[in-house]
Design a protein around this motif. Structure first.
Motif, short mmCIF file in Angstrom:
data_model
loop_
_atom_site.label_atom_id
_atom_site.label_comp_id
_atom_site.label_asym_id
_atom_site.label_seq_id
_atom_site.Cartn_x
_atom_site.Cartn_y
_atom_site.Cartn_z
N SER A 68 0.95 -1.35 0.10
CA SER A 68 -0.14 -0.06 0.10
C SER A 68 0.77 1.23 0.12
O SER A 68 0.36 2.32 -0.60
CB SER A 68 -1.12 0.10 1.23
N ILE A 69 2.01 1.14 0.58
CA ILE A 69 3.05 2.45 0.73
C ILE A 69 3.48 2.60 -0.89
O ILE A 69 3.48 3.87 -1.28
CB ILE A 69 4.22 2.21 1.73
N PHE A 70 3.76 1.41 -1.46
CA PHE A 70 4.21 1.62 -2.98
C PHE A 70 3.10 2.20 -3.61
O PHE A 70 3.59 3.06 -4.74
CB PHE A 70 4.58 0.11 -3.47
N ASP A 71 1.94 1.70 -3.57
CA ASP A 71 0.88 2.19 -4.45
C ASP A 71 0.78 3.80 -4.25
O ASP A 71 0.43 4.38 -5.11
CB ASP A 71 -0.52 1.65 -4.15
N ALA A 72 0.73 4.24 -2.93
CA ALA A 72 0.61 5.75 -2.69
C ALA A 72 1.83 6.45 -3.12
O ALA A 72 1.63 7.56 -3.70
CB ALA A 72 0.57 5.87 -1.23
N ARG A 98 13.77 11.42 -7.04
CA ARG A 98 13.26 12.82 -6.78
C ARG A 98 11.69 12.69 -6.29
O ARG A 98 11.40 13.58 -6.01
CB ARG A 98 13.17 13.44 -8.17
N ALA A 99 11.27 11.62 -6.34
CA ALA A 99 9.66 11.64 -5.85
C ALA A 99 9.65 11.70 -4.36
O ALA A 99 10.74 11.25 -3.47
CB ALA A 99 8.90 10.49 -6.43
N ASP A 100 8.73 12.15 -3.90
CA ASP A 100 8.23 12.11 -2.28
C ASP A 100 7.77 10.90 -1.60
O ASP A 100 6.88 10.41 -2.45
CB ASP A 100 7.43 13.32 -2.10
N MET A 101 8.31 10.51 -0.31
CA MET A 101 7.64 9.49 0.07
C MET A 101 6.43 9.89 0.86
O MET A 101 6.28 11.09 1.13
CB MET A 101 8.61 9.04 1.28
N PRO A 102 5.47 8.82 1.02
CA PRO A 102 3.95 9.14 1.58
C PRO A 102 4.45 9.87 2.97
O PRO A 102 5.02 9.34 3.66
CB PRO A 102 3.18 8.21 1.68
N PHE A 103 4.00 10.86 3.18
CA PHE A 103 4.13 11.72 4.36
C PHE A 103 3.79 11.02 5.65
O PHE A 103 4.29 11.02 6.78
CB PHE A 103 3.47 13.11 4.54
N GLU A 104 2.34 10.16 5.43
CA GLU A 104 1.83 9.38 6.59
C GLU A 104 2.91 8.33 7.30
O GLU A 104 2.99 8.24 8.59
CB GLU A 104 0.85 8.70 6.41
N ILE A 105 3.99 7.89 6.38
CA ILE A 105 4.70 6.82 7.05
C ILE A 105 6.10 7.35 7.53
O ILE A 105 7.03 6.43 7.94
CB ILE A 105 4.80 5.69 6.04
N LEU A 106 6.38 8.87 7.25
CA LEU A 106 7.73 9.24 7.55
C LEU A 106 8.05 9.01 8.81
O LEU A 106 9.23 8.81 9.26
CB LEU A 106 7.81 10.73 6.94
#
Length: 577
Positions: A68-72, A98-106
């Motif tokens: 689900s993290i990959f999908d986001a 260059r892309a941003d990691m999903p902020f919810e899991i940071l």
């Protein structure tokens, strides 16, 4: 963060209540590789540890970043169009960086980074990985990081870069070609990522396990008196990259660990056994390159291992006066990695442990298995890293002796993998014998990739004939290609010459894909009584001739026959009347 077993945690975009209630199963979040490890977790718990009281046997602690993290990550950064555009690997990898990691899991990811200060392996765990029908061994990438930077921000940055790199490998050229060959839709792939402790010890600026291995419960190339069901084990000093990349390593049959090695002389043994090993660099940081798989890895020679004191259970010593090898490192002399102290003196119950693990995993999965592992000896620890199902020959098919030789035979061999008949191949790609040289194997690999791409685009199967070990990372053993560069071949023949005598590495990712995809594999040792009919082959119509390789198209289909029970195979260019 969801605890799913001892040392197993799952980091997901979904709530734990959703995962536990079955609305979206934890199995889907884990991906193939991680689910395989979880499946054998109970097997290790049920193991009779009383037989191995001095050895700690476990799966190194790990956290899985769910699919689900990959999908986001893909959706929020609009990466789907980029990865399906067929761009070069470097451009895909840079776009992911260059892309941003999903902020919810940071926050949770940062907490993991702060808690772990030992080297980590960031490994792929795709939906499609480690299935029997379409295995992805070696298709996706792993990145190892030292995780020893003095400041937490740097450690976290390197971890995020490694995760993005492994995600990007989902869409590298080798994966795209592999999916095209096997009829899979790469758009359906979802990639979980495993963050796992690396088994090993630190020695100065080097971190590595003393022993890495790949064990198989079925041996395709048994040497009498061994039988296929006796299995085979490949061993190496240092990280297991040596084995899975098809490098120089040692192999033995658990039922006969003291069988003499397959070398004509001690001199051959010293030349052909492992002399370099992979380790994680814990010293000065290398040149910054987040899209390089080996950014933090280095190779060292046996002198470094001698300095580290890691050869005690692995090496023998050569005495030039007596021209003999002595087990162990007590004497002064040249070291050879024969693993004799481990296999012959039985100071450590290693062989019985391997037998037990193979048997238990085979019972658990209901099929022959391949396992990867790593060990340290001080303290004694056996780290279980991976398990995969294997495919073994089935059915009955017999080749009459008269079809092994004669004017209609292109080539025959008594060392062949597979079973059955193929009659729809009219294309042959081969290395031109007079132009083969180990010094140019990288160039040969590039030419083979060109032919493969052409035939893949035309949806044509072909026979590939090469010299040396195909799929190795060591150009002095054979041709260093990855699976995507030869994936359209339905039949592969590896021949040896007077100056090229190597064994096929059964523990390599390349070998695993050959078996599980049903590719017929012919091995033609230099000592074989059979030979390739080069005179006939070189008279066939040429489609494309490059400097080192040639592609010909025949007027009639080849007839490929393989008897999987005895390992015989023959390729006929015309029917026997």
């Amino acid at each position: 963060m969801m605890q799913i077993a001892d040392h197993f945690t799952l980091l997901s975009m979904r709530r734990e209540s959703e995962l536990e209630s079955g609305q979206s199963s934890a199995r889907e979040e884990l991906g193939g590789k991680a689910h395989g490890l979880l499946a054998v977790h109970q097997t290790l718990i049920d193991l009779d540890h009383s037989s191995f009281p001095e050895i700690k046997i476990d799966i190194p602690r790990l956290t899985v970043l769910g699919t689900s993290i990959f999908d986001a990550f893909m959706q929020r950064n609009n990466l789907n169009e980029i990865v399906l555009a067929g761009l070069p690997d470097a451009r895909v990898a840079n776009a992911f960086q260059r892309a941003d990691m999903p902020f919810e899991i940071l926050g949770r990811l940062r907490a993991l980074s702060d808690a772990w200060t030992t080297p980590l392996a960031v490994r792929s765990s795709g939906f499609l990985e480690d299935t029997t029908k379409n295995p992805f061994a070696g298709v996706y990438l792993t990145k190892m990081i030292p995780n020893n930077q003095p400041d937490a921000d740097s450690r976290f940055a390197r971890l995020v870069e490694a995760i993005k790199f492994v995600w990007a490998s989902t869409y590298f050229k080798i994966a795209r070609d592999y999916c095209e060959t096997t009829g899979l839709d790469i758009r359906s792939e979802k990639m979980a990522v495993i963050l796992q402790e690396v088994i090993g010890r630190r020695h100065h600026d080097r971190f590595y396990p003393e022993l890495s291995g790949v064990a198989r419960s079925y041996n395709y190339y048994p040497v009498k008196p061994a039988k296929p069901q006796d299995g085979v084990v490949n061993l190496a000093l240092g990280l297991g990259k040596t084995i899975v990349d098809g490098g120089r390593c040692w192999f033995f049959t658990p039922a006969f660990p003291e069988m003499p090695p397959p070398y004509n002389s001690t001199d051959d043994l010293l030349k052909e056994t492992q002399t370099e090993f992979w380790m994680i660099n814990m010293g000065d940081p290398p040149e910054f390159n987040p899209i390089k798989e080996t950014e933090f890895l280095q190779q060292e020679n046996l002198l470094a291992a001698e300095e580290d004191g890691t050869l005690q259970y692995l090496a023998s010593t050569y005495d030039p006066q007596s021209e003999r090898l002595t087990s162990g490192t007590a004497a002064f002399g040249v070291r050879a990695l024969t693993f004799a102290p481990l296999l012959q003196t039985r100071q450590i119950p290693f062989i019985s442990l391997i037998k037990k693990l193979l048997a238990n995993c085979e019972a658990r999965l209901g099929s022959p298995v391949e396992i990867e592992f790593a060990m340290t000896f001080d303290p004694l620890r056996f780290g279980f890293l991976q398990v995969r199902p294997m495919v073994v020959p089935s059915g009955e098919f017999e080749i009459p002796p008269e079809e092994m030789d004669g004017p209609a035979v292109l080539v025959s061999s008594e060392t062949v993998l597979g079973n059955g008949v193929i009659e729809d191949i009219r294309d042959v790609v081969y290395v031109i014998p007079d132009r083969f040289d180990l010094k140019v194997t990288r160039q040969i690999g590039e030419e083979l990739a060109f032919h493969n791409r052409t035939l893949l685009d035309e949806n044509r199967k072909y026979l590939l004939i090469v010299f040396g070990r195909l799929g190795t990372e060591d150009p002095w053993l054979g041709i260093p290609v990855n699976w995507g560069q030869i994936c359209a071949a339905s039949v592969i023949l590896e021949a040896t010459r007077e100056n090229v005598r190597v064994e096929l590495s059964q523990g390599s990712h390349y070998f695993h894909n050959i078996i599980n995809l049903g590719v017929k594999h012919f091995s033609l040792p230099f000592s074989s009584p059979h030979r390739i009919d080069w005179d006939w082959l070189q008279k066939q119509p040429v489609v494309n001739s490059l400097h080192y390789t040639r592609h010909v198209r025949l007027e009639k289909n080849l007839i490929v026959k393989v008897d999987g029970r005895c390992g015989w195979g023959t390729i006929l260019h015309s029917r026997i009347s």
